[in-house]
Write an enzyme that holds these catalytic residues in place. Structure first.
Site, mmCIF file in Angstrom:
data_model
loop_
_atom_site.group_PDB
_atom_site.id
_atom_site.type_symbol
_atom_site.label_atom_id
_atom_site.label_comp_id
_atom_site.label_asym_id
_atom_site.label_seq_id
_atom_site.Cartn_x
_atom_site.Cartn_y
_atom_site.Cartn_z
ATOM 1 N N HIS A 148 0.790 -1.385 0.004
ATOM 2 C CA HIS A 148 0.003 0.081 -0.074
ATOM 3 C C HIS A 148 0.871 1.276 -0.111
ATOM 4 O O HIS A 148 0.696 2.063 -0.728
ATOM 5 C CB HIS A 148 -0.799 0.080 1.288
ATOM 6 C CG HIS A 148 -1.688 1.298 1.671
ATOM 7 N ND1 HIS A 148 -3.060 1.625 1.146
ATOM 8 C CD2 HIS A 148 -1.202 2.381 2.158
ATOM 9 C CE1 HIS A 148 -3.299 2.667 1.383
ATOM 10 N NE2 HIS A 148 -2.548 3.254 2.062
ATOM 11 N N GLU A 149 1.747 1.268 0.986
ATOM 12 C CA GLU A 149 2.828 2.723 0.765
ATOM 13 C C GLU A 149 3.496 2.726 -0.463
ATOM 14 O O GLU A 149 3.686 3.887 -0.822
ATOM 15 C CB GLU A 149 3.660 2.265 2.148
ATOM 16 C CG GLU A 149 2.999 2.208 3.660
ATOM 17 C CD GLU A 149 1.995 3.381 3.707
ATOM 18 O OE1 GLU A 149 2.307 4.578 3.014
ATOM 19 O OE2 GLU A 149 1.048 3.177 4.296
ATOM 20 N N HIS A 152 1.420 4.326 -2.840
ATOM 21 C CA HIS A 152 1.438 5.734 -2.746
ATOM 22 C C HIS A 152 2.536 6.377 -3.581
ATOM 23 O O HIS A 152 2.369 7.231 -4.440
ATOM 24 C CB HIS A 152 1.625 6.122 -1.252
ATOM 25 C CG HIS A 152 0.256 5.905 -0.708
ATOM 26 N ND1 HIS A 152 -0.848 6.802 -1.139
ATOM 27 C CD2 HIS A 152 -0.080 5.520 0.538
ATOM 28 C CE1 HIS A 152 -1.690 6.525 -0.490
ATOM 29 N NE2 HIS A 152 -1.346 5.760 0.786
ATOM 30 N N GLU A 223 -6.288 7.093 -1.264
ATOM 31 C CA GLU A 223 -6.293 5.873 -0.224
ATOM 32 C C GLU A 223 -6.716 4.741 -1.207
ATOM 33 O O GLU A 223 -6.382 3.732 -1.092
ATOM 34 C CB GLU A 223 -6.699 6.268 1.061
ATOM 35 C CG GLU A 223 -6.126 7.018 1.921
ATOM 36 C CD GLU A 223 -4.528 6.425 2.379
ATOM 37 O OE1 GLU A 223 -4.455 5.288 2.442
ATOM 38 O OE2 GLU A 223 -3.702 7.446 2.103
#
Length: 295
Positions: A148-149, A152, A223
């Site tokens: 997930h990071e 980003h 997100e």
């Protein structure tokens, strides 16, 4: 991706200028300001430069400030062992899968279940996780969080949110100055400076709060994209497992410390009004979006 982001940025600023022009024309503010020695175009340029400048300075310093304020200990792959080596290797593998330059990887000591990515560019980024996250989550869940990071970073979210924040900053500065000047003309000459100063401060705070709702809205959309990107990198089940673990931690009535930590992160919350300021969508909505996706 870069050209698309710049194109969106230019379009946004064109809309900003057009909106301001329409508002000032409808209200007849332009001639009034010109008559009082205030050039609308110059003020707009000034606010734009300061608003964007402040946002980009924050972006350039983001990695340094995160390390300093969070006490992040960057992992040196040459001497790392055990859990640190395993964490670094996971990020390295996921970054290679995402075709990203290897970011710095760090750990900071905190009981909160948290992770974040920051940095001014894809080639100068940092992925950090809390010790609480490593103690709470299993390997599959950690994999989902890291993916997930990195999503980003791959999506350029740090730059995108900086551009949005810069536009909001420009709006805040411009309208707070215009309105404070208009208010100051309603009082005696000797009080005008004081009224203008106080009104500018109060309006800047008020408009900044309202602007944060806009920034938070865009953050929530990013997100969802990062969740989708994380699902592609680490697998949908790993991404869902990570979010479900966060939800269980947040919902556990006996773990008030965990609840407070997650609320501070704005991952979720029970206050509907405060949800407007949340940078993250509700965990339930994020999990549902992943379950309904085809990743």
């Amino acid at each position: 991706m870069w050209f698309k982001r710049i194109g969106l940025f230019l379009l946004t600023n064109i809309l900003v200028v057009v909106t301001i022009s329409i508002v000032t024309s409808v209200l007849g503010i332009g001639p009034y300001l010109d008559a009082n020695g205030i050039n609308l175009s110059s003020l707009l340029v000034f606010c734009f430069l300061w608003g964007m400048g402040g946002a980009f300075v924050s972006l350039l310093l983001s990695k340094f400030m995160a390390k300093m304020m969070m006490g992040v200990q960057v992992i040196d792959p040459r001497s790392a062992s055990g859990a640190e080596r395993e964490l670094y290797s996971r990020v390295e593998r996921l970054a290679r899968t995402a075709n990203l330059p290897m970011p710095e990887v760090g750990i900071y000591h905190s009981p909160e279940v948290n992770a974040f990515a920051t940095g001014p560019s894809k080639s100068s980024s940092l992925v950090a996780v809390s010790s609480g996250l490593l103690q709470t989550m299993d390997n599959a869940e950690v994999e989902g969080v890291l993916a997930h990071e990195l999503a980003h970073v791959a999506n350029g979210d740090m730059v995108t949110m900086t551009l949005i924040q810069g536009v909001v900053n420009a709006f805040v500065m411009f309208f707070s100055r215009i309105i404070s000047y208009a208010l100051s003309t309603m009082v005696k000459d000797e009080l005008q400076y004081t009224v203008r100063l106080i009104a500018n401060i109060v309006l800047s705070i008020l408009f900044s709060i309202l602007g944060s709702i806009i920034v938070a809205y865009f953050s929530r959309t990013r997100e969802y994209r990062a969740d989708a990107g994380g699902a592609k990198l680490a697998g949908r089940q790993n991404m869902i497992a990570a979010l479900e673990k966060l939800k269980r931690t947040f919902d556990a009535p006996e773990d008030e410390r965990g609840r407070e930590a997650l609320a501070t992160m704005k991952i979720s919350g029970h206050n509907k009004w405060m949800a407007l300021f949340s940078t993250h969508p509700p965990l339930e909505a994020r999990i549902a979006a992943l379950k309904n996706s085809g990743y």
